[in-house]
Each structure stands twice: as C-alpha cells, then as structure tokens.
Design a protein around this motif. Structure first.
Motif, PDB file in Angstrom:
ATOM      1  N   GLY A 125     -34.808 112.873 -63.697  1.00 36.48           N
ATOM      2  CA  GLY A 125     -35.999 113.551 -64.177  1.00 36.48           C
ATOM      3  C   GLY A 125     -35.839 114.345 -65.441  1.00 36.48           C
ATOM      4  O   GLY A 125     -36.391 115.437 -65.548  1.00 36.48           O
ATOM      5  N   PHE A 145     -38.004 112.339 -57.681  1.00 37.51           N
ATOM      6  CA  PHE A 145     -37.278 113.549 -58.047  1.00 37.51           C
ATOM      7  C   PHE A 145     -37.893 114.807 -57.438  1.00 37.51           C
ATOM      8  O   PHE A 145     -37.191 115.772 -57.204  1.00 37.51           O
ATOM      9  CB  PHE A 145     -37.094 113.689 -59.567  1.00 37.51           C
ATOM     10  N   ASP A 188     -36.040 107.433 -55.194  1.00 36.09           N
ATOM     11  CA  ASP A 188     -35.866 108.012 -56.529  1.00 36.09           C
ATOM     12  C   ASP A 188     -36.935 109.039 -56.874  1.00 36.09           C
ATOM     13  O   ASP A 188     -37.175 109.320 -58.044  1.00 36.09           O
ATOM     14  CB  ASP A 188     -35.856 106.901 -57.590  1.00 36.09           C
ATOM     15  N   LYS A 219     -28.973 114.264 -58.896  1.00 38.55           N
ATOM     16  CA  LYS A 219     -29.889 113.123 -59.001  1.00 38.55           C
ATOM     17  C   LYS A 219     -31.165 113.519 -59.736  1.00 38.55           C
ATOM     18  O   LYS A 219     -31.687 112.742 -60.538  1.00 38.55           O
ATOM     19  CB  LYS A 219     -30.233 112.585 -57.610  1.00 38.55           C
ATOM     20  N   VAL A 220     -31.666 114.720 -59.464  1.00 38.04           N
ATOM     21  CA  VAL A 220     -32.876 115.178 -60.154  1.00 38.04           C
ATOM     22  C   VAL A 220     -32.618 115.268 -61.653  1.00 38.04           C
ATOM     23  O   VAL A 220     -33.435 114.818 -62.461  1.00 38.04           O
ATOM     24  CB  VAL A 220     -33.359 116.542 -59.610  1.00 38.04           C
TER      25      VAL A 220
END
Length: 187
Positions: free
Chosen positions: A135, A105, A103, A130-131
């Motif tokens: 984040g 980022f 995880d 995902k970032v």
C-alpha cells in the motif's frame, strides 16, 4: 420396549423441530441477514450504540456463515467489532477476511493493530510489512511504517525501528511521537 423407542423418537423429533423453529432467521438468506446487520449498525449517525452494533455483528456473522463473503460484510463486521469485541476476536475476524481477500491492505492493517494491542509483535511486524509493500499509495502507509517501527522497538531492534522512523519523517515531513514514549502503553 418398542413403544418406549417410538416415544423417545417422537420426543427427539419434537425437540429438533422446536430447536430449528426457535431460530426465526434459520431460512433467511445471507443477503437479507447482511441487510439487517447494516440496518442495525446505525451507519451514518454520530452516535455509537454498542448494543445495536453487537446485534449487527451477529447478523454479519450469520451472513458470512451462510456464504456471503463480499468485502463489505467483513468491513462492517470489523467496524462493529472495533466497538464491541476484544482484540483477539478482531484478529480472528480479520484473519478470516484475509483468507478471502489476502492482499487487502486495510484488513492487514487492522489485524496488525489488533495484534499490537495483544503484544504479538512478530506477527504485527509481518502484517505491517505487507501493508508497507502493498500500500505505498494508501492512506495506511504512514501509520503502518510507524506501527512497524514501534513493533521493532518493542522487540528490541532499535536499528530497524530507527530506519522506519526516519523513512516516515522523510515521507511525511511531520514530527512523530518517539517510540520510547509510545511503547510505554504496551508495558
């Protein structure tokens, strides 16, 4: 026949001994290899010495292969590779880092950048997504939104590209380079 086998065995033992002794760092601890890599990486200077960074990268890789997997070693290796390695090598290294820190980022962001440069737009989207999800508070969010929108644009999905572009301009209040112009560097 027996003497020939013994002679071949002795030669093989001598060869193996020379091979192992030719590596002066064979018995060096992972932590020491990491420390040597840090020393070689010239951190804190304004001068980028790619030859030293290549040597530093070798020491970081050795440290990782000996089990030193703290986040800092991957971070420093990534920084060395940014100046010395191609995008495929960087992608592979960040993939290894993400196995240890799934995880993270920053690692996701850096891997997305290396994938974008290789025209791997679908995996780029996954990483940038995902970032953005992980984040929202990070310094990478703006560039992740922009990169994700650019990847959408390059894949021909202008609707999702526009959503990201609009979200980005709302979030920052700044003007950003349009995707049509930006995408020219990937054609």
């Amino acid at each position: 026949m027996k003497k020939a086998s013994l002679f071949i065995g002795v030669l093989a033992l001598i060869g193996l001994t020379i091979y192992f002794l030719s590596d002066p760092y064979l018995f060096t601890s992972a932590e020491t290899l990491y420390a040597i890599g840090v020393e070689k990486s010239d951190e804190g200077t304004d001068v980028i010495n790619t030859e030293e960074l290549e040597v530093a990268a070798e020491f970081f890789e050795r440290a990782i292969s000996k089990g030193f997997k703290e986040r800092t070693v991957f971070d420093k290796l990534g920084r060395a590779y940014a100046h010395t390695a191609d995008n495929a090598t960087q992608e592979e290294m960040y993939s290894r880092a993400l196995k240890e820190y799934p995880d993270d980022f920053e690692f996701l962001f850096r891997r997305a950048e290396s994938r974008m440069e290789q025209h791997k737009y679908k995996p780029t989207l996954e990483d940038y997504d995902k970032v953005v999800k992980l984040g929202s508070h990070s310094e990478y969010i703006n560039h992740a939104l922009y990169g994700r929108g650019a990847a959408w644009y390059l894949l021909g999905d202008t609707a999702n590209a526009a959503k990201d572009f609009n979200a980005l301009t709302r979030l920052t209040g700044n003007e950003w380079r349009d995707y049509e112009d930006y995408s020219k560097r990937f054609q």
